[in-house]
Write a protein that holds these residues in place. Sequence first.
Motif, PDB file in Angstrom:
ATOM      1  N   ASN A  76       0.696  -1.484   0.049  1.00 38.55           N
ATOM      2  CA  ASN A  76      -0.034  -0.193   0.178  1.00 38.55           C
ATOM      3  C   ASN A  76       0.617   1.605   0.071  1.00 38.55           C
ATOM      4  O   ASN A  76       1.457   1.699   1.232  1.00 38.55           O
ATOM      5  CB  ASN A  76      -0.730  -0.543   1.157  1.00 38.55           C
ATOM      6  N   CYS A 133      -2.966  -5.539   8.651  1.00 36.14           N
ATOM      7  CA  CYS A 133      -3.131  -3.762   7.600  1.00 36.14           C
ATOM      8  C   CYS A 133      -4.676  -3.914   8.201  1.00 36.14           C
ATOM      9  O   CYS A 133      -5.467  -4.886   8.804  1.00 36.14           O
ATOM     10  CB  CYS A 133      -3.445  -4.413   6.533  1.00 36.14           C
ATOM     11  N   VAL A 134      -5.361  -2.503   8.033  1.00 36.85           N
ATOM     12  CA  VAL A 134      -6.801  -2.792   8.671  1.00 36.85           C
ATOM     13  C   VAL A 134      -7.819  -3.212   7.786  1.00 36.85           C
ATOM     14  O   VAL A 134      -8.602  -3.370   8.260  1.00 36.85           O
ATOM     15  CB  VAL A 134      -6.493  -0.926   8.249  1.00 36.85           C
ATOM     16  N   GLY A 230      -1.347  -1.566  10.030  1.00 38.83           N
ATOM     17  CA  GLY A 230      -0.162  -1.044   9.535  1.00 38.83           C
ATOM     18  C   GLY A 230      -0.546   0.746   8.810  1.00 38.83           C
ATOM     19  O   GLY A 230       0.892   1.438   8.291  1.00 38.83           O
ATOM     20  N   PHE A 231      -1.647   1.077   8.922  1.00 40.15           N
ATOM     21  CA  PHE A 231      -1.191   2.547   8.157  1.00 40.15           C
ATOM     22  C   PHE A 231      -1.204   3.791   8.918  1.00 40.15           C
ATOM     23  O   PHE A 231      -0.043   4.914   8.713  1.00 40.15           O
ATOM     24  CB  PHE A 231      -2.379   3.300   7.970  1.00 40.15           C
TER      25      PHE A 231
HETATM   26 MO   LIG Z   1      -3.080  -1.154   5.847  1.00 37.46          MO
END
Ligand SMILES: [Mo]
Length: 316
Positions: A76, A133-134, A230-231
Amino acid sequence: MLIKTYKQIPSNEITDPAVFRQRRTLLKAMAALAIGAAGSDTVAARSRTWPDLQTGNPPAPDLQPTPAELVGNYTNYYEFAFNKEDATRLAQRLRIDAWSVTIGGEVENPASYHLEDLLQRCPLREYLYRFRCVEGWSMVVPWVGFALSDLLKLAQPLSSAKFVKFTSASQPEAMPRLRQQAMLAWPYQEGLRIDEAGHPLTILAVGAYGETLPKQNGAPLRLVVPWKYGFKSAKAIVAIELCRQPPLTSWNRYAPDEYGFYANVNPAVPHPRWSQASERPLGSDFFTPRRPTELFNGYGEQVAGLYSGMNLRQFF
Ligand SMILES: [Mo]
Ligand SMILES: Nc1nc2c(c(=O)[nH]1)N[C@H]1C(S)=C(S)[C@@H](COP(=O)(O)O)O[C@H]1N2
Protein backbone atom coordinates in the motif's frame (compact mmCIF):
# COMPACT_ATOMS: atom_id res chain seq x y z
CA MET A 1 29.87 13.73 12.49
CA LEU A 2 27.64 15.59 10.07
CA ILE A 3 24.91 16.65 12.43
CA LYS A 4 23.49 19.92 11.39
CA THR A 5 20.75 22.02 12.74
CA TYR A 6 17.65 22.78 10.76
CA LYS A 7 17.86 24.08 7.22
CA GLN A 8 21.62 23.98 7.16
CA ILE A 9 22.09 21.28 4.57
CA PRO A 10 22.74 23.16 1.34
CA SER A 11 21.12 21.56 -1.66
CA ASN A 12 24.46 21.32 -3.46
CA GLU A 13 25.45 18.73 -0.88
CA ILE A 14 23.13 16.28 -2.51
CA THR A 15 25.90 15.08 -4.72
CA ASP A 16 27.04 11.75 -6.02
CA PRO A 17 29.58 11.17 -3.24
CA ALA A 18 26.79 11.63 -0.72
CA VAL A 19 24.65 9.12 -2.56
CA PHE A 20 27.48 6.65 -2.58
CA ARG A 21 28.29 7.21 1.07
CA GLN A 22 24.71 6.63 2.20
CA ARG A 23 24.42 3.33 0.40
CA ARG A 24 27.83 2.13 1.53
CA THR A 25 27.14 3.02 5.16
CA LEU A 26 23.80 1.27 5.10
CA LEU A 27 25.25 -1.87 3.57
CA LYS A 28 28.12 -1.85 6.03
CA ALA A 29 25.80 -1.49 9.02
CA MET A 30 23.67 -4.33 7.73
CA ALA A 31 26.68 -6.53 7.04
CA ALA A 32 27.78 -6.07 10.64
CA LEU A 33 24.55 -7.72 11.67
CA ALA A 34 25.38 -10.82 9.61
CA ILE A 35 21.77 -11.46 8.83
CA GLY A 36 22.10 -11.54 5.07
CA ALA A 37 21.59 -14.56 2.86
CA ALA A 38 23.50 -16.71 5.34
CA GLY A 39 20.40 -16.80 7.51
CA SER A 40 20.39 -17.13 11.25
CA ASP A 41 23.53 -17.82 13.20
CA THR A 42 24.60 -16.88 16.69
CA VAL A 43 25.62 -13.35 15.71
CA ALA A 44 22.24 -12.83 14.13
CA ALA A 45 20.46 -14.33 17.09
CA ARG A 46 22.11 -11.87 19.41
CA SER A 47 21.21 -8.93 17.24
CA ARG A 48 17.57 -9.89 17.01
CA THR A 49 14.70 -8.55 19.02
CA TRP A 50 11.89 -11.03 19.30
CA PRO A 51 8.45 -10.00 20.51
CA ASP A 52 9.40 -11.11 23.99
CA LEU A 53 12.13 -8.49 23.75
CA GLN A 54 15.65 -9.24 24.86
CA THR A 55 15.22 -12.79 26.17
CA GLY A 56 16.89 -14.33 23.16
CA ASN A 57 14.15 -16.95 22.93
CA PRO A 58 13.46 -18.39 19.49
CA PRO A 59 10.42 -17.04 17.68
CA ALA A 60 7.02 -18.56 18.24
CA PRO A 61 6.05 -21.19 15.66
CA ASP A 62 3.40 -18.88 14.21
CA LEU A 63 6.03 -16.23 13.64
CA GLN A 64 7.54 -17.57 10.45
CA PRO A 65 8.49 -14.82 8.01
CA THR A 66 6.15 -14.30 5.08
CA PRO A 67 7.97 -14.96 1.78
CA ALA A 68 9.88 -11.78 0.87
CA GLU A 69 8.45 -11.71 -2.68
CA LEU A 70 4.94 -11.39 -1.28
CA VAL A 71 5.88 -8.58 1.08
CA GLY A 72 7.66 -6.81 -1.79
CA ASN A 73 4.76 -7.09 -4.20
CA TYR A 74 1.64 -6.57 -2.11
CA THR A 75 2.07 -3.01 -0.96
CA ASN A 76 0.00 0.00 0.00
CA TYR A 77 1.57 3.26 -1.14
CA TYR A 78 -1.14 5.76 -1.96
CA GLU A 79 1.19 8.51 -3.12
CA PHE A 80 1.88 6.28 -6.12
CA ALA A 81 -1.35 4.37 -6.74
CA PHE A 82 -4.43 3.02 -5.01
CA ASN A 83 -3.80 -0.55 -6.13
CA LYS A 84 -0.94 -2.70 -4.93
CA GLU A 85 0.57 -3.68 -8.27
CA ASP A 86 0.88 -0.12 -9.58
CA ALA A 87 2.06 1.13 -6.18
CA THR A 88 4.88 -1.40 -6.19
CA ARG A 89 5.89 -0.61 -9.77
CA LEU A 90 5.61 3.18 -9.57
CA ALA A 91 7.37 3.41 -6.21
CA GLN A 92 10.60 2.58 -8.05
CA ARG A 93 10.55 6.22 -9.19
CA LEU A 94 11.15 7.49 -5.68
CA ARG A 95 14.53 9.15 -5.26
CA ILE A 96 16.00 7.87 -2.02
CA ASP A 97 19.59 8.99 -2.31
CA ALA A 98 21.29 11.32 0.14
CA TRP A 99 18.33 11.06 2.51
CA SER A 100 18.06 13.16 5.57
CA VAL A 101 15.43 13.37 8.25
CA THR A 102 14.68 16.36 10.43
CA ILE A 103 13.64 16.06 14.02
CA GLY A 104 12.23 19.14 15.66
CA GLY A 105 9.35 20.77 17.46
CA GLU A 106 9.27 20.41 21.23
CA VAL A 107 12.87 19.18 21.58
CA GLU A 108 16.11 20.37 23.09
CA ASN A 109 18.16 19.47 20.01
CA PRO A 110 16.38 20.07 16.71
CA ALA A 111 18.52 18.70 13.91
CA SER A 112 18.64 17.28 10.45
CA TYR A 113 20.48 13.99 10.21
CA HIS A 114 21.89 12.36 7.15
CA LEU A 115 20.70 8.78 7.19
CA GLU A 116 24.26 7.51 7.30
CA ASP A 117 24.94 9.47 10.48
CA LEU A 118 21.85 8.06 12.13
CA LEU A 119 23.06 4.57 11.30
CA GLN A 120 26.27 5.31 13.09
CA ARG A 121 24.46 6.52 16.20
CA CYS A 122 21.56 4.11 16.42
CA PRO A 123 22.52 0.44 16.45
CA LEU A 124 20.65 -1.75 14.00
CA ARG A 125 18.91 -4.93 15.07
CA GLU A 126 16.58 -7.36 13.42
CA TYR A 127 12.97 -7.21 14.57
CA LEU A 128 10.71 -10.07 13.57
CA TYR A 129 7.20 -8.63 13.75
CA ARG A 130 3.66 -9.49 12.87
CA PHE A 131 2.13 -6.74 10.74
CA ARG A 132 -1.63 -6.34 10.37
CA CYS A 133 -3.31 -4.09 7.80
CA VAL A 134 -6.68 -2.56 8.59
CA GLU A 135 -7.88 -4.18 5.33
CA GLY A 136 -7.73 -7.60 6.98
CA TRP A 137 -4.50 -9.18 5.73
CA SER A 138 -1.37 -9.80 7.73
CA MET A 139 2.24 -10.79 7.33
CA VAL A 140 5.36 -11.51 9.37
CA VAL A 141 8.40 -9.42 8.45
CA PRO A 142 12.00 -9.55 9.68
CA TRP A 143 12.68 -5.81 9.64
CA VAL A 144 16.13 -4.34 10.15
CA GLY A 145 16.08 -1.09 12.03
CA PHE A 146 16.64 0.77 15.24
CA ALA A 147 14.48 1.82 18.13
CA LEU A 148 12.77 5.17 17.54
CA SER A 149 13.59 5.91 21.18
CA ASP A 150 17.30 6.06 20.21
CA LEU A 151 16.53 8.96 17.89
CA LEU A 152 14.23 10.60 20.43
CA LYS A 153 17.08 10.48 22.95
CA LEU A 154 19.32 12.38 20.54
CA ALA A 155 16.62 15.01 20.11
CA GLN A 156 15.80 15.23 23.83
CA PRO A 157 12.07 15.91 23.97
CA LEU A 158 10.98 18.78 26.21
CA SER A 159 8.42 18.08 28.91
CA SER A 160 5.88 19.88 26.71
CA ALA A 161 6.21 17.13 24.05
CA LYS A 162 3.16 14.86 24.25
CA PHE A 163 2.85 13.55 20.68
CA VAL A 164 5.08 12.75 17.72
CA LYS A 165 4.20 13.54 14.13
CA PHE A 166 5.74 11.69 11.18
CA THR A 167 5.81 13.09 7.66
CA SER A 168 6.47 11.00 4.57
CA ALA A 169 8.39 12.20 1.55
CA SER A 170 6.65 14.37 -0.96
CA GLN A 171 8.07 14.06 -4.49
CA PRO A 172 5.36 15.29 -6.86
CA GLU A 173 7.40 14.42 -9.98
CA ALA A 174 7.59 10.80 -8.87
CA MET A 175 4.23 10.44 -7.13
CA PRO A 176 1.24 10.63 -9.48
CA ARG A 177 -1.34 10.80 -6.69
CA LEU A 178 0.23 13.83 -5.10
CA ARG A 179 -1.09 15.89 -7.94
CA GLN A 180 -4.62 15.02 -6.83
CA GLN A 181 -5.92 16.05 -3.45
CA ALA A 182 -8.90 13.81 -4.08
CA MET A 183 -8.51 11.41 -1.20
CA LEU A 184 -5.80 11.69 1.42
CA ALA A 185 -4.28 15.06 2.23
CA TRP A 186 -0.59 14.99 1.32
CA PRO A 187 2.07 14.65 2.46
CA TYR A 188 1.20 11.40 4.22
CA GLN A 189 1.25 12.07 7.93
CA GLU A 190 0.94 9.88 10.95
CA GLY A 191 1.27 10.34 14.68
CA LEU A 192 1.80 8.60 17.98
CA ARG A 193 1.53 9.55 21.61
CA ILE A 194 5.02 10.12 22.95
CA ASP A 195 4.98 7.04 25.19
CA GLU A 196 3.96 4.91 22.20
CA ALA A 197 6.76 6.44 20.16
CA GLY A 198 9.28 5.73 22.90
CA HIS A 199 8.16 2.13 23.42
CA PRO A 200 10.97 -0.36 22.65
CA LEU A 201 8.82 -2.15 20.05
CA THR A 202 8.49 1.02 17.95
CA ILE A 203 11.19 1.13 15.32
CA LEU A 204 12.46 2.96 12.29
CA ALA A 205 13.26 0.32 9.68
CA VAL A 206 15.95 0.63 7.02
CA GLY A 207 15.87 -2.96 5.84
CA ALA A 208 13.96 -6.21 5.67
CA TYR A 209 15.00 -9.80 5.10
CA GLY A 210 18.61 -8.79 5.66
CA GLU A 211 18.56 -6.41 2.68
CA THR A 212 18.05 -2.70 2.35
CA LEU A 213 14.37 -1.84 2.30
CA PRO A 214 12.71 -2.03 -1.14
CA LYS A 215 11.38 1.34 -2.25
CA GLN A 216 7.80 0.09 -2.29
CA ASN A 217 8.11 -0.94 1.37
CA GLY A 218 9.17 2.50 2.53
CA ALA A 219 12.86 2.94 1.76
CA PRO A 220 15.03 4.35 2.96
CA LEU A 221 13.46 4.87 6.40
CA ARG A 222 9.99 3.89 7.61
CA LEU A 223 8.17 3.63 10.87
CA VAL A 224 7.01 0.22 12.15
CA VAL A 225 4.55 0.02 15.05
CA PRO A 226 3.69 -3.67 15.23
CA TRP A 227 0.66 -3.48 17.54
CA LYS A 228 -1.17 -0.95 15.38
CA TYR A 229 -2.83 -1.22 12.00
CA GLY A 230 -0.36 -0.85 9.14
CA PHE A 231 -1.40 2.65 8.14
CA LYS A 232 0.27 4.06 11.26
CA SER A 233 3.65 2.82 9.94
CA ALA A 234 4.49 5.70 7.60
CA LYS A 235 6.95 5.11 4.77
CA ALA A 236 9.86 7.21 3.48
CA ILE A 237 9.99 9.47 6.51
CA VAL A 238 11.55 12.91 6.08
CA ALA A 239 10.41 14.69 9.23
CA ILE A 240 9.63 13.88 12.83
CA GLU A 241 8.11 16.56 14.98
CA LEU A 242 7.41 16.51 18.69
CA CYS A 243 4.13 18.26 19.43
CA ARG A 244 2.01 19.45 22.33
CA GLN A 245 -1.26 18.43 20.66
CA PRO A 246 -2.29 15.29 18.77
CA PRO A 247 -1.26 15.85 15.16
CA LEU A 248 -3.77 15.63 12.33
CA THR A 249 -3.06 12.39 10.53
CA SER A 250 -3.89 11.57 6.92
CA TRP A 251 -6.27 8.66 7.45
CA ASN A 252 -7.97 10.10 10.49
CA ARG A 253 -8.63 13.31 8.59
CA TYR A 254 -9.96 11.41 5.61
CA ALA A 255 -12.43 9.24 7.58
CA PRO A 256 -12.34 9.85 11.33
CA ASP A 257 -15.07 7.29 12.03
CA GLU A 258 -13.15 4.57 10.19
CA TYR A 259 -9.52 5.23 11.08
CA GLY A 260 -8.93 6.26 14.65
CA PHE A 261 -5.84 8.06 15.89
CA TYR A 262 -4.83 5.09 18.04
CA ALA A 263 -5.54 2.35 15.48
CA ASN A 264 -4.51 -0.38 17.88
CA VAL A 265 -5.19 -3.80 16.39
CA ASN A 266 -8.36 -4.94 18.14
CA PRO A 267 -10.51 -7.89 17.06
CA ALA A 268 -13.40 -6.59 19.18
CA VAL A 269 -13.69 -3.24 17.41
CA PRO A 270 -14.89 -3.71 13.83
CA HIS A 271 -14.21 -1.29 11.04
CA PRO A 272 -17.62 0.24 10.20
CA ARG A 273 -17.67 -1.77 6.97
CA TRP A 274 -16.04 -5.07 7.99
CA SER A 275 -15.07 -7.22 10.95
CA GLN A 276 -11.56 -7.14 12.39
CA ALA A 277 -12.00 -10.45 14.25
CA SER A 278 -9.78 -12.42 11.90
CA GLU A 279 -7.16 -11.89 9.23
CA ARG A 280 -5.79 -13.53 6.08
CA PRO A 281 -2.05 -14.16 6.38
CA LEU A 282 -0.34 -13.30 3.09
CA GLY A 283 0.60 -16.47 1.28
CA SER A 284 -2.31 -18.50 2.58
CA ASP A 285 -4.66 -19.85 -0.05
CA PHE A 286 -8.40 -20.01 -0.31
CA PHE A 287 -8.59 -23.16 1.86
CA THR A 288 -6.42 -21.94 4.71
CA PRO A 289 -8.60 -20.80 7.59
CA ARG A 290 -8.29 -17.15 8.53
CA ARG A 291 -6.19 -16.48 11.59
CA PRO A 292 -7.96 -15.02 14.64
CA THR A 293 -6.71 -11.47 15.14
CA GLU A 294 -5.20 -10.80 18.56
CA LEU A 295 -5.66 -7.71 20.70
CA PHE A 296 -2.68 -5.40 20.11
CA ASN A 297 -1.71 -7.81 17.33
CA GLY A 298 -0.36 -10.21 19.96
CA TYR A 299 1.88 -7.65 21.68
CA GLY A 300 -0.44 -7.03 24.60
CA GLU A 301 2.04 -8.27 27.15
CA GLN A 302 4.40 -5.49 26.09
CA VAL A 303 2.03 -2.64 25.30
CA ALA A 304 -1.29 -3.08 27.15
CA GLY A 305 0.08 -0.96 30.00
CA LEU A 306 0.15 2.06 27.69
CA TYR A 307 -3.63 1.98 27.59
CA SER A 308 -4.65 0.98 31.09
CA GLY A 309 -7.90 2.63 32.06
CA MET A 310 -8.62 3.73 28.49
CA ASN A 311 -11.82 2.81 26.71
CA LEU A 312 -10.45 1.14 23.56
CA ARG A 313 -13.80 1.40 21.79
CA GLN A 314 -13.96 5.11 22.23
CA PHE A 315 -10.26 5.61 21.52
CA PHE A 316 -10.03 3.18 18.62
MO1 LIG B 1 -3.00 -0.74 5.55
N1 LIG C 1 3.74 7.19 3.04
C1 LIG C 1 2.91 6.15 3.14
N2 LIG C 1 3.08 5.29 4.16
C2 LIG C 1 2.25 4.21 4.28
C3 LIG C 1 1.20 4.00 3.37
C4 LIG C 1 1.04 4.93 2.31
O1 LIG C 1 0.13 4.83 1.47
N3 LIG C 1 1.93 5.99 2.23
N4 LIG C 1 0.33 2.93 3.53
C5 LIG C 1 0.23 2.38 4.87
C6 LIG C 1 -0.53 1.16 4.93
S1 LIG C 1 -2.20 1.26 4.78
C7 LIG C 1 0.07 -0.04 5.19
S2 LIG C 1 -0.84 -1.45 5.42
C8 LIG C 1 1.53 -0.17 5.22
C9 LIG C 1 1.95 -1.17 4.18
O2 LIG C 1 3.32 -1.43 4.24
P1 LIG C 1 3.93 -2.41 3.17
O3 LIG C 1 3.43 -1.96 1.82
O4 LIG C 1 5.40 -2.29 3.31
O5 LIG C 1 3.42 -3.78 3.51
O6 LIG C 1 2.21 1.05 4.95
C10 LIG C 1 1.61 2.19 5.51
N5 LIG C 1 2.45 3.34 5.31
